[in-house]
Write an enzyme that holds these catalytic residues in place. Structure first.
Site, PDB file in Angstrom:
ATOM      1  N   LYS A  22       0.843  -1.209   0.000  1.00 33.00           N
ATOM      2  CA  LYS A  22       0.000   0.000   0.000  1.00 33.00           C
ATOM      3  C   LYS A  22       0.877   1.257   0.000  1.00 33.00           C
ATOM      4  O   LYS A  22       0.627   2.199  -0.751  1.00 33.00           O
ATOM      5  CB  LYS A  22      -0.939  -0.010   1.223  1.00 33.00           C
ATOM      6  CG  LYS A  22      -2.055  -1.044   1.099  1.00 33.00           C
ATOM      7  CD  LYS A  22      -2.823  -1.289   2.408  1.00 33.00           C
ATOM      8  CE  LYS A  22      -3.807  -2.447   2.237  1.00 33.00           C
ATOM      9  NZ  LYS A  22      -4.509  -2.829   3.460  1.00 33.00           N
TER      10      LYS A  22
ATOM     11  N   GLN B  32      -5.222  -1.785   9.701  1.00 31.72           N
ATOM     12  CA  GLN B  32      -4.921  -3.066   9.059  1.00 31.72           C
ATOM     13  C   GLN B  32      -5.444  -4.216   9.918  1.00 31.72           C
ATOM     14  O   GLN B  32      -5.233  -4.246  11.130  1.00 31.72           O
ATOM     15  CB  GLN B  32      -3.407  -3.195   8.830  1.00 31.72           C
ATOM     16  CG  GLN B  32      -2.994  -4.378   7.993  1.00 31.72           C
ATOM     17  CD  GLN B  32      -3.512  -4.334   6.547  1.00 31.72           C
ATOM     18  OE1 GLN B  32      -3.732  -3.281   5.979  1.00 31.72           O
ATOM     19  NE2 GLN B  32      -3.714  -5.492   5.960  1.00 31.72           N
TER      20      GLN B  32
ATOM     21  N   ASP C  69     -11.561   2.268   3.656  1.00 38.83           N
ATOM     22  CA  ASP C  69     -11.680   0.805   3.577  1.00 38.83           C
ATOM     23  C   ASP C  69     -13.153   0.389   3.554  1.00 38.83           C
ATOM     24  O   ASP C  69     -13.470  -0.771   3.291  1.00 38.83           O
ATOM     25  CB  ASP C  69     -11.018   0.170   4.810  1.00 38.83           C
ATOM     26  CG  ASP C  69      -9.841  -0.720   4.451  1.00 38.83           C
ATOM     27  OD1 ASP C  69      -9.729  -1.106   3.281  1.00 38.83           O
ATOM     28  OD2 ASP C  69      -9.049  -1.024   5.362  1.00 38.83           O
TER      29      ASP C  69
HETATM   30  N1  GUN Z   1      -6.436  -7.235   5.895  1.00 43.07           N
HETATM   31  C1  GUN Z   1      -6.551  -7.952   4.737  1.00 43.07           C
HETATM   32  N2  GUN Z   1      -7.186  -7.228   3.797  1.00 43.07           N
HETATM   33  C2  GUN Z   1      -7.475  -6.030   4.359  1.00 43.07           C
HETATM   34  C3  GUN Z   1      -8.136  -4.852   3.873  1.00 43.07           C
HETATM   35  O1  GUN Z   1      -8.598  -4.756   2.733  1.00 43.07           O
HETATM   36  N3  GUN Z   1      -8.231  -3.839   4.763  1.00 43.07           N
HETATM   37  C4  GUN Z   1      -7.757  -3.921   6.033  1.00 43.07           C
HETATM   38  N4  GUN Z   1      -7.905  -2.866   6.827  1.00 43.07           N
HETATM   39  N5  GUN Z   1      -7.146  -4.992   6.508  1.00 43.07           N
HETATM   40  C5  GUN Z   1      -7.019  -6.047   5.667  1.00 43.07           C
END
Ligand code: GUN
Length: 288
Positions: free
Chosen positions: A53, A97, A120
């Site tokens: 990211k 996350q 998200d």
């Molecule tokens: N963990 C795995 N995929 C994601 C996601 O798309 N967003 C977040 N915040 N955590 C994750």
């Protein structure tokens, strides 16, 4: 043989468009969209995803700040950090996350993120907006799945969509996105009876259950569209990392029956971080 839905190529194309957009925004506003990521603990896949990211954000000229917290962090500190970021005018997107360490209440934490910065799409408010048919921010992996389904150019209205996996992050939101496109949706999970028969009725089969090669070739309807969301590490002593990645679908068997299929890696995975950047740019434009 199925056509492969190339998520890597699509993600590169979208990334280029986003880069041009950020360049334009920077010229106009003299500042860049800014994404903040909170990560608690050292779960190895999370470290990989957060690095991706950050790398992609920088690639398109977006600002990115990572708040790393120890495995033992207190919930109040995570919430305090979110509250501060909510008030910070320079921050356009906030994500936490997942998964979080076990002692933290995921729902309580996520719901402190202001809806305008919930890029998200995981707060109760954003999920509610999606369920009501008026989405605000769409969760990133389901949004990526819809981009891949669009590549097939098929009419979705009236199609049977079967989803295996009922997580808040993938299964539930993709069910509502496909419903919005007028599919008839069946949401299955590990305790669904006759899961093989349910899967075999699917024109669109989305698998997000997190078990390597869970879906067999015989579960796939002829000419179906198969979207494999699984990213499973399986031990592999011949690989320098000690593992390799496989999906939730037995690809070799399914590719012979499906019309379209996503590979693992290189299918859904690369789109998730790109959709996050897209949502952050949207937030910048909406709330500047
Ligand atoms: N963990 C795995 N995929 C994601 C996601 O798309 N967003 C977040 N915040 N955590 C994750």
């Amino acid at each position: 043989m199925a056509k492969i839905l190339d998520g890597k190529k699509l993600s590169e194309e979208i990334l280029l468009k986003l880069k041009r957009e950020v360049t334009g925004l920077k010229e106009k506003y003299k500042k860049a969209p800014h994404l903040a990521v909170i990560m608690a603990g050292t779960y190895p896949p999370s470290i990989v995803y957060v690095n991706i990211k950050g790398k992609k954000a920088k690639e398109i000229g977006m600002d990115f700040t990572l708040f790393k917290m120890p495995e033992t962090v207190e919930e109040q500190l995570v919430i305090k950090t979110i509250n501060k970021l909510n008030r910070d005018k320079k921050i356009n997107g906030i994500i936490v996350q997942l998964p979080l360490p076990k002692h933290l209440n995921e729902r309580r934490i996520l719901d402190h993120i202001a809806i305008e910065k919930d890029v998200d799409g995981l707060t109760t408010e954003n999920i509610g907006a999606l369920v009501s048919g008026y989405p605000y921010y769409i969760p990133c992996t389901p949004q990526g799945i819809m981009e891949l389904v669009k590549l097939t150019k098929q009419k979705l209205e009236g199609k049977r969509a079967v989803i295996i996996g009922r997580s808040n992050i993938v299964g539930k939101p993709i069910a509502f996105l496909l419903l919005k496109e007028h599919c008839t949706v069946t949401l299955c999970h590990s305790r669904t009876r006759d899961l093989d028969r349910e899967a075999a009725s699917a024109d669109i089969l989305v698998v997000a259950i997190g078990r390597p090669h869970f879906v067999k070739g015989s579960w796939v309807k002829k000419a179906a569209t198969v979207i494999d969301v699984g990213i499973n590490r399986v031990e592999d002593k011949t690989s320098p990392k000690g593992y390799h990645l496989v999906g939730d679908v037995d690809f070799k068997a399914a590719v012979k029956k499906a019309a379209y299929i996503t590979p693992v890696p290189g299918g859904v995975g690369p789109l998730t971080s790109i959709m996050l950047l897209k949502n952050t740019i949207e937030s910048f434009k909406k709330n500047y």
